[in-house]
Design an enzyme around this catalytic site. Structure first.
Site, PDB file in Angstrom:
ATOM      1  CG  LEU A 174      -1.941  -1.116   1.267  1.00  0.00           C
ATOM      2  CD1 LEU A 174      -2.527  -1.255   2.669  1.00  0.00           C
ATOM      3  CD2 LEU A 174      -3.046  -0.812   0.267  1.00  0.00           C
ATOM      4  CB  CYS A 178       3.292   9.035  -1.588  1.00  0.00           C
ATOM      5  SG  CYS A 178       3.969   9.929  -0.207  1.00  0.00           S
ATOM      6  N   GLY A 332      14.056  18.614 -17.290  1.00  0.00           N
ATOM      7  CA  GLY A 332      12.930  19.046 -16.455  1.00  0.00           C
ATOM      8  C   GLY A 332      13.374  20.086 -15.458  1.00  0.00           C
ATOM      9  CG  ASP A 466      -0.589  12.518  -8.269  1.00  0.00           C
ATOM     10  OD1 ASP A 466      -0.770  13.376  -7.390  1.00  0.00           O
ATOM     11  OD2 ASP A 466       0.508  11.960  -8.462  1.00  0.00           O
ATOM     12  CG  HIS A 605      17.507  34.609  19.344  1.00  0.00           C
ATOM     13  ND1 HIS A 605      17.753  35.139  18.102  1.00  0.00           N
ATOM     14  CD2 HIS A 605      18.657  34.778  20.070  1.00  0.00           C
ATOM     15  CE1 HIS A 605      18.987  35.628  18.072  1.00  0.00           C
ATOM     16  NE2 HIS A 605      19.546  35.416  19.266  1.00  0.00           N
TER      17      HIS A 605
HETATM   18  P1  FAD Z   1      -0.739   7.340  -6.166  1.00  0.00           P
HETATM   19  O1  FAD Z   1       0.133   7.576  -5.008  1.00  0.00           O
HETATM   20  O2  FAD Z   1      -0.100   7.246  -7.498  1.00  0.00           O
HETATM   21  O3  FAD Z   1      -1.559   6.007  -5.869  1.00  0.00           O
HETATM   22  C1  FAD Z   1      -2.416   5.448  -6.795  1.00  0.00           C
HETATM   23  C2  FAD Z   1      -2.540   3.967  -6.516  1.00  0.00           C
HETATM   24  O4  FAD Z   1      -3.616   3.427  -7.261  1.00  0.00           O
HETATM   25  C3  FAD Z   1      -1.297   3.186  -6.929  1.00  0.00           C
HETATM   26  O5  FAD Z   1      -0.825   2.458  -5.843  1.00  0.00           O
HETATM   27  C4  FAD Z   1      -1.778   2.263  -8.042  1.00  0.00           C
HETATM   28  O6  FAD Z   1      -1.148   1.016  -8.014  1.00  0.00           O
HETATM   29  C5  FAD Z   1      -3.266   2.134  -7.702  1.00  0.00           C
HETATM   30  N1  FAD Z   1      -4.109   1.826  -8.846  1.00  0.00           N
HETATM   31  C6  FAD Z   1      -4.207   2.497 -10.004  1.00  0.00           C
HETATM   32  N2  FAD Z   1      -5.146   1.957 -10.792  1.00  0.00           N
HETATM   33  C7  FAD Z   1      -5.664   0.896 -10.118  1.00  0.00           C
HETATM   34  C8  FAD Z   1      -6.653  -0.068 -10.417  1.00  0.00           C
HETATM   35  N3  FAD Z   1      -7.311  -0.045 -11.551  1.00  0.00           N
HETATM   36  N4  FAD Z   1      -6.910  -1.027  -9.499  1.00  0.00           N
HETATM   37  C9  FAD Z   1      -6.235  -1.071  -8.320  1.00  0.00           C
HETATM   38  N5  FAD Z   1      -5.278  -0.170  -7.997  1.00  0.00           N
HETATM   39  C10 FAD Z   1      -4.997   0.798  -8.870  1.00  0.00           C
HETATM   40  N6  FAD Z   1       4.473  14.549  -3.008  1.00  0.00           N
HETATM   41  C11 FAD Z   1       4.653  15.227  -1.853  1.00  0.00           C
HETATM   42  O7  FAD Z   1       3.685  15.741  -1.302  1.00  0.00           O
HETATM   43  N7  FAD Z   1       5.889  15.332  -1.282  1.00  0.00           N
HETATM   44  C12 FAD Z   1       6.979  14.786  -1.855  1.00  0.00           C
HETATM   45  O8  FAD Z   1       8.079  14.908  -1.327  1.00  0.00           O
HETATM   46  C13 FAD Z   1       6.829  14.081  -3.074  1.00  0.00           C
HETATM   47  N8  FAD Z   1       7.893  13.516  -3.664  1.00  0.00           N
HETATM   48  C14 FAD Z   1       7.730  12.821  -4.825  1.00  0.00           C
HETATM   49  C15 FAD Z   1       8.847  12.265  -5.429  1.00  0.00           C
HETATM   50  C16 FAD Z   1       8.714  11.577  -6.602  1.00  0.00           C
HETATM   51  C17 FAD Z   1       9.928  10.978  -7.242  1.00  0.00           C
HETATM   52  C18 FAD Z   1       7.423  11.419  -7.190  1.00  0.00           C
HETATM   53  C19 FAD Z   1       7.266  10.644  -8.453  1.00  0.00           C
HETATM   54  C20 FAD Z   1       6.311  11.968  -6.594  1.00  0.00           C
HETATM   55  C21 FAD Z   1       6.449  12.678  -5.405  1.00  0.00           C
HETATM   56  N9  FAD Z   1       5.352  13.266  -4.781  1.00  0.00           N
HETATM   57  C22 FAD Z   1       5.526  13.969  -3.628  1.00  0.00           C
HETATM   58  C23 FAD Z   1       3.986  13.188  -5.362  1.00  0.00           C
HETATM   59  C24 FAD Z   1       3.154  12.138  -4.638  1.00  0.00           C
HETATM   60  O9  FAD Z   1       3.825  10.914  -4.638  1.00  0.00           O
HETATM   61  C25 FAD Z   1       1.808  12.002  -5.313  1.00  0.00           C
HETATM   62  O10 FAD Z   1       1.219  13.279  -5.419  1.00  0.00           O
HETATM   63  C26 FAD Z   1       0.878  11.109  -4.528  1.00  0.00           C
HETATM   64  O11 FAD Z   1       1.426   9.836  -4.390  1.00  0.00           O
HETATM   65  C27 FAD Z   1      -0.474  11.021  -5.233  1.00  0.00           C
HETATM   66  O12 FAD Z   1      -1.316  10.183  -4.528  1.00  0.00           O
HETATM   67  P2  FAD Z   1      -2.525   9.430  -5.247  1.00  0.00           P
HETATM   68  O13 FAD Z   1      -3.221   8.652  -4.198  1.00  0.00           O
HETATM   69  O14 FAD Z   1      -3.309  10.366  -6.043  1.00  0.00           O
HETATM   70  O15 FAD Z   1      -1.854   8.441  -6.304  1.00  0.00           O
END
Ligand code: FAD
Length: 627
Positions: A174, A178, A332, A466, A605
């Site tokens: 899980l 992130c 980037g 996201d 401070h």
């Molecule tokens: P995700 O974390 O992408 O989770 C989505 C989940 O859904 C995944 O586990 C996937 O397997 C699952 N899934 C998708 N489709 C299906 C399906 N059909 N059936 C079952 N499961 C499915 N954010 C910060 O705030 N601070 C940071 O320091 C930071 N650092 C980062 C560094 C990197 C290198 C990257 C790439 C991102 C970083 N982020 C950071 C961004 C952050 O990771 C994301 O914004 C966050 O994880 C988004 O959460 P989410 O739940 O929307 O999606």
């Protein structure tokens, strides 16, 4: 309505059936058993012609009864036994009209041919169709697709509010991007290289230490152990709250349920009620829920016409490298690109950063992005501005070469790296067929349209994280999840305010911001008297000691409906600990704290946090240690 033509009625003699005297309303009540006995025929008729004749006779007999009933104007007066059971009507109709051999054999043949075609053409759909026969079905209040920050925060809050929740995740662990391939693994590596950065600075203070080597085996263990601890802790917490976890691939159905199939290579779905103890579910799973929350996250975006291959890698692969590269080209100018640039450069890698604009973080407030650009250059990152990547050569040999042009010139230029990291953004995971099939509204870039409470265009379907437009950040997803859970539970949460979501880049030094920039505040019609206050960072003792450059500006102004009370509207920081300092700014901006009250708050401070306190005093017109 009769199935037969009326003329038949006149031609055939009608056999009168026995009727019982009516009770009550004068409606004839047939002897059901007798009637059924008349209608039933032996299962295997000896004489097919005789059977057909009998069936025809029975049909006509019924039709007559129906016809007479229609004549009297009350169809309900037709004897009940003549209308029931329906399957006998169908059987007799088929018997009377068709020769079984002529009818069923061709039909059976057609069905066989169609089945073979469908199985060949849509094997998955056919399998799904047939497997429904033994498909388990479970009911929950809320089904959540995706176990990243968006999905799990919704689950935790909803369970806390007494909802029955199922969280469906396809990954083995899980936490989504992130925990597994984003925030946490990247920050473990940055924590490690920060130690190197500190050592370098120690030298300037007379502490003679040097970095002999990096034990990448140990570094990998440090990273995996940190990630493991976090993901297992999360699984435990979800189990503790009573959230059911299902490991499988989830698909929302147009009818509103969620269909789960085993993930590729696993063979079965897993269902976890206790953390870490999964029970396999045979076949597939149908989940019926009042509300469905979609949190499927995002994936790295490749360069146009240059798919990730060989040494051209994405951030997930970059985090999994066994060593730090000796040279790297990073394409980037956002958070991910800058964090890798800082991390690798600090570890001694030659880093070339190709950016499109004149500065990194070009969408940020100008001073902040200019300061960070300068600081990265000072640390040895080779930043090539105004560049446009044309293609990447990823041959069989080690490394890759990036070809690019610079603004105002057609000349082909190139940069070589042992690895080339493309960190140009992320694609929302909303392109699976089911998003279209369910008619979930998405914009041109694939982001699902939501309101400030996470509602989509479909009733009882919510989306967050996201896959929604706005900052792709874990803490934004957390807040969205809380709001969605509370809304579903019937509470009255405040809508998510995208203006108050802090952004952080964990580079060396760090950059962070929250709220409005001066330009944004001036462009807003509901804001008056917008002002910017710049604090000279090197007048803070801790900044001086750190050896780092930085910048800090505060934007203040009043809302048009209350012009007398200026508020803190935004803060923009570059500092070694900007990620922590921004939390205080977020409290002030998010809570609309009047500037005058904010400036009265006391800061310990000597700390970095004093930079913020001093900036507030200056913005309030009473600077202490600055002019
Ligand atoms: P995700 O974390 O992408 O989770 C989505 C989940 O859904 C995944 O586990 C996937 O397997 C699952 N899934 C998708 N489709 C299906 C399906 N059909 N059936 C079952 N499961 C499915 N954010 C910060 O705030 N601070 C940071 O320091 C930071 N650092 C980062 C560094 C990197 C290198 C990257 C790439 C991102 C970083 N982020 C950071 C961004 C952050 O990771 C994301 O914004 C966050 O994880 C988004 O959460 P989410 O739940 O929307 O999606």
């Amino acid at each position: 309505m009769s199935l037969f033509k009326k003329e038949d009625k006149a031609q055939e003699p009608v056999e009168q059936k026995a009727q019982e005297p009516t009770a009550g309303k004068g409606r004839p009540t047939p002897k059901r058993k007798d009637a059924q006995a008349q209608n039933l025929r032996p299962l295997v008729p000896k004489d097919r012609d005789a059977s057909r004749k009998a069936a025809k006779a029975r049909m006509r007999e019924r039709e007559n009864a129906e016809y007479e009933a229609m004549q009297t104007g009350d169809v309900n007066h037709m004897p009940k036994a003549e209308r029931l059971p329906w399957r006998i009507y169908i059987r007799d109709y088929v018997d009377a009209r068709f020769n079984l051999g002529e009818f069923f054999i061709p039909v059976a043949f057609v069905i066989l041919v169609v089945s073979i075609f469908v199985t060949y053409k849509w094997p998955h759909g056919f399998r799904a169709m047939t497997s429904r026969i033994d498909m388990a079905q479970e009911h929950f209040d809320i089904a959540i697709i995706g176990g990243g920050p968006g999905g799990y925060s919704t689950a935790l809050r909803a369970a806390e509010l007494g909802k029955s929740v199922v969280l469906i995740e396809r990954d083995a662990t899980l936490g989504g991007t992130c925990l597994n391939r984003g925030c946490i693994p990247s920050k473990t590596l940055l924590t490690a290289t920060h130690a190197v950065e500190n050592m370098r600075h120690a030298k300037a203070m007379g502490i003679n230490v040097s970095v002999e080597s990096i034990d990448f085996g140990k570094l990998r263990t440090f990273r995996t152990q940190t990630v493991d601890t976090m993901t297992k802790g999360l699984a435990g917490l979800l189990a503790h709250r009573g959230v059911t976890i299902v490991r499988g691939e989830a698909v929302m159905q147009p009818c509103g349920s969620v269909h789960v199939t085993p993930v590729e290579g696993l063979g079965h779905i897993l269902r976890f009620v206790k953390a870490g103890v999964g029970e396999p579910i045979d076949g597939e799973l149908e989940i019926v829920a009042e509300d469905i929350v979609i949190a499927t996250g995002s994936r790295p975006s490749p360069l146009p016409d240059n798919p990730f291959a060989g040494a051209l890698i994405d951030s997930t692969q970059a985090l999994e490298l066994d060593t730090f590269p000796s040279s790297a080209v990073i394409i980037g100018a956002g958070a991910v690109a800058l964090e890798f640039a800082s991390m690798w450069r600090t570890a001694g890698c030659d880093v070339t950063l190709l950016i499109r604009k004149d500065r990194v973080l070009s969408a940020w407030e100008r001073r902040t992005s200019a300061t960070l650009t300068r600081e990265l250059k000072r640390r040895g990152v080779n930043i090539i501005t105004h560049s446009h990547v044309t293609h990447v050569e990823t041959g069989a040999n080690l490394g890759a070469t990036v070809h690019y042009t610079r603004e105002g010139s057609e000349a082909d230029m190139s940069a070589y790296g042992e690895v080339v990291l493309a960190a140009i953004g992320r694609i929302p995971n909303t392109d699976a067929d089911w998003f279209e099939a369910c008619k979930l509204e998405r914009d041109a870039r694939g982001f699902i349209g939501i309101d400030a409470f996470g509602r989509t265009n479909l009733d009882h379907v919510w989306a967050l994280g996201d896959i929604t437009s706005g900052h792709s950040l874990a803490h934004r997803a957390f807040e969205q999840g809380i709001v969605i859970a509370e809304k579903i539970a019937g509470l009255d949460p405040k809508p998510v305010d995208d203006d108050t979501i802090p952004q952080v880049v964990f580079s060396f030094p760090e950059a962070a911001c929250v709220g409005l920039s001066l330009d944004e505040a001036r462009a807003r019609k509901d804001v008056v008297n917008a002002q910017e206050t710049v604090y000279p960072m090197l007048s803070n003792s801790r900044m001086l000691m750190s050896g780092s450059g930085g910048s800090l500006s505060i934007v203040s102004g009043a809302y048009a409906d209350n012009p007398e009370v200026p508020l803190v509207l935004g803060a923009h920081i570059v500092s070694p600990i900007a990620s922590d300092l921004i939390a205080e700014a977020e409290q002030l901006v998010g809570n609309h704290v009047p500037l005058h009250d904010a400036a009265r708050l006391i800061h310990p401070h000597p700390t970095f946090s004093e930079t913020f306190g001093e900036a507030l005093l200056k913005a309030d017109g009473r600077p202490l240690h600055t002019r």
